[in-house]
Design a protein around this motif. Structure first.
Motif, PDB file in Angstrom:
ATOM      1  N   ILE A   1       0.836  -1.210   0.000  1.00 28.70           N
ATOM      2  CA  ILE A   1       0.000   0.000   0.000  1.00 28.70           C
ATOM      3  C   ILE A   1       0.868   1.256   0.000  1.00 28.70           C
ATOM      4  N   VAL A   2       1.993   1.231   0.715  1.00 29.82           N
ATOM      5  CA  VAL A   2       2.898   2.370   0.724  1.00 29.82           C
ATOM      6  C   VAL A   2       3.510   2.546  -0.659  1.00 29.82           C
ATOM      7  N   LYS A   3       3.883   1.472  -1.279  1.00 25.29           N
ATOM      8  CA  LYS A   3       4.551   1.513  -2.576  1.00 25.29           C
ATOM      9  C   LYS A   3       3.608   1.960  -3.692  1.00 25.29           C
TER      10      LYS A   3
ATOM     11  N   PRO B   1       2.904   7.439  -4.743  1.00 22.84           N
ATOM     12  CA  PRO B   1       2.412   8.248  -5.867  1.00 22.84           C
ATOM     13  C   PRO B   1       1.630   9.494  -5.414  1.00 22.84           C
ATOM     14  N   LEU B   2       0.858   9.380  -4.321  1.00 22.57           N
ATOM     15  CA  LEU B   2       0.145  10.546  -3.802  1.00 22.57           C
ATOM     16  C   LEU B   2       1.119  11.612  -3.303  1.00 22.57           C
TER      17      LEU B   2
ATOM     18  N   VAL C   1       4.146  12.105  -4.398  1.00 24.50           N
ATOM     19  CA  VAL C   1       4.753  12.698  -5.591  1.00 24.50           C
ATOM     20  C   VAL C   1       3.801  13.717  -6.217  1.00 24.50           C
ATOM     21  N   LEU C   2       2.515  13.401  -6.300  1.00 22.78           N
ATOM     22  CA  LEU C   2       1.526  14.331  -6.855  1.00 22.78           C
ATOM     23  C   LEU C   2       1.406  15.603  -6.022  1.00 22.78           C
ATOM     24  N   VAL C   3       1.430  15.471  -4.702  1.00 15.31           N
ATOM     25  CA  VAL C   3       1.352  16.636  -3.824  1.00 15.31           C
ATOM     26  C   VAL C   3       2.579  17.530  -4.012  1.00 15.31           C
ATOM     27  N   VAL C   4       3.748  16.937  -4.108  1.00 11.24           N
ATOM     28  CA  VAL C   4       4.977  17.710  -4.301  1.00 11.24           C
ATOM     29  C   VAL C   4       4.955  18.407  -5.661  1.00 11.24           C
TER      30      VAL C   4
END
Length: 145
Positions: free
Chosen positions: A3-5, A10-11, A13-16
């Protein structure tokens, strides 16, 4: 571990990426310039994100149709300066921001950063009309008889 992977990473990365884009869009100007005319309206509006939204009437020649320049002001000091000059001819310095994700930053793409009162109104080559004074002195009280 999966679940972390597959979800959290990915979430994150999207926030950043979204935060990076927002910082870039707020600090980069697509264009900047000045518009001169008469400020007709300035209001502080918005549900959660309050911004100053205004309207500048641009008239090139007396008797011609006025074009409206819509703008946003973020700085309360600049908004107060514009309010002092409503009804007078001013020059507004603005920066055009492109790519802001919501209207929370303003209703327009044009963000005013400075206002300058213009001293005269050019009507044609060599012909100008003086701008009205910003403050008239108080009238002297009339003597009673």
């Amino acid at each position: 571990m999966n679940i972390v992977k597959f979800v959290v990473a990915p979430l994150a990365v999207l926030v950043v990426l979204a935060a990076g884009w927002l910082l870039f869009a707020l600090n980069w100007s697509y264009s900047e310039g000045e518009r001169a005319g008469w400020v007709q309206k300035l209001s502080n509006k918005g549900w959660m994100c309050k911004t100053w939204e205004g309207e500048l009437s641009l008239v090139s020649l007396p008797g011609s149709t006025a074009e409206k320049f819509l703008f946003t002001v973020h700085d309360d000091v600049v908004a107060a300066e514009i309010t002092r000059h409503i009804g007078k001819r001013v020059a507004l310095h603005y920066e055009e921001k492109v790519g802001l994700p919501t209207t929370c930053f303003g209703d327009t793409r044009h963000f005013v950063t400075k206002v300058t009162l213009t001293e005269d109104i050019p009507l044609g080559p060599g012909i100008s009309l003086p701008n009205p004074p910003s403050a008239l002195p108080p009238a002297a009280p009339a003597a009673s008889r």
